[in-house]
Design a protein around this motif. Structure first.
Motif, mmCIF file in Angstrom:
data_model
loop_
_atom_site.group_PDB
_atom_site.id
_atom_site.type_symbol
_atom_site.label_atom_id
_atom_site.label_comp_id
_atom_site.label_asym_id
_atom_site.label_seq_id
_atom_site.Cartn_x
_atom_site.Cartn_y
_atom_site.Cartn_z
ATOM 1 N N VAL A 48 0.864 -1.182 0.000
ATOM 2 C CA VAL A 48 0.000 0.000 0.000
ATOM 3 C C VAL A 48 0.897 1.227 0.000
ATOM 4 O O VAL A 48 2.102 1.127 0.222
ATOM 5 C CB VAL A 48 -0.934 0.054 1.236
ATOM 6 C CG1 VAL A 48 -1.854 -1.147 1.267
ATOM 7 C CG2 VAL A 48 -0.145 0.159 2.513
ATOM 8 N N ASP A 52 -3.689 5.608 0.314
ATOM 9 C CA ASP A 52 -4.583 4.470 0.070
ATOM 10 C C ASP A 52 -5.544 4.312 1.244
ATOM 11 O O ASP A 52 -5.252 4.743 2.363
ATOM 12 C CB ASP A 52 -3.787 3.163 -0.074
ATOM 13 C CG ASP A 52 -3.043 3.064 -1.382
ATOM 14 O OD1 ASP A 52 -3.315 3.857 -2.300
ATOM 15 O OD2 ASP A 52 -2.161 2.182 -1.477
ATOM 16 N N LEU A 54 -7.847 1.517 3.534
ATOM 17 C CA LEU A 54 -7.914 0.117 3.946
ATOM 18 C C LEU A 54 -9.097 -0.101 4.872
ATOM 19 O O LEU A 54 -9.496 0.802 5.598
ATOM 20 C CB LEU A 54 -6.643 -0.260 4.723
ATOM 21 C CG LEU A 54 -5.308 -0.060 4.022
ATOM 22 C CD1 LEU A 54 -4.176 -0.258 5.019
ATOM 23 C CD2 LEU A 54 -5.171 -0.995 2.842
ATOM 24 N N LYS A 64 -8.250 -3.680 0.702
ATOM 25 C CA LYS A 64 -7.987 -2.361 0.133
ATOM 26 C C LYS A 64 -9.308 -1.819 -0.380
ATOM 27 O O LYS A 64 -10.135 -2.568 -0.895
ATOM 28 C CB LYS A 64 -7.006 -2.460 -1.040
ATOM 29 C CG LYS A 64 -5.596 -2.746 -0.654
ATOM 30 C CD LYS A 64 -4.717 -2.752 -1.893
ATOM 31 C CE LYS A 64 -3.297 -3.104 -1.555
ATOM 32 N NZ LYS A 64 -2.445 -3.185 -2.757
#
Length: 89
Positions: A48, A52, A54, A64
């Motif tokens: 990652v 990003d 999560l 993700k």
């Protein structure tokens, strides 16, 4: 006998959407939710990068998320938190 109103709190494990703010090690990332930062394991999701999103559960990233999906889930979390805070006030 007088009864007091008891508040019932649902206790369950929930995943929380979070943004990656730092990746200090290959298998670990620092995420942030509501201004709180935590270190989480990346063992289940792979690489990652900062920015990003999560889904995090029990200290590990389990999925993700695309930005639109993360924003939708965060909006639901905000509604729940706002409701909880209003109930406490």
């Amino acid at each position: 006998m007088q009864f007091k109103k008891r508040r019932t709190v649902a206790a369950m494990c929930l995943g929380i959407p979070a943004m990656v703010v730092e990746v200090p090690e290959k298998q670990w990332a620092v995420i942030e939710v509501e201004g709180v930062r935590r270190k989480v394991g990346l063992h289940l999701v792979g690489e990652v990068a900062p920015g990003d999103y999560l889904m995090v559960h029990a200290g590990f990233a389990v999925e993700k998320l695309e930005l639109a999906e993360a924003e939708a889930r965060l909006a639901i979390w905000k509604e729940l938190l706002d409701f909880e805070r209003a109930e406490e006030a």
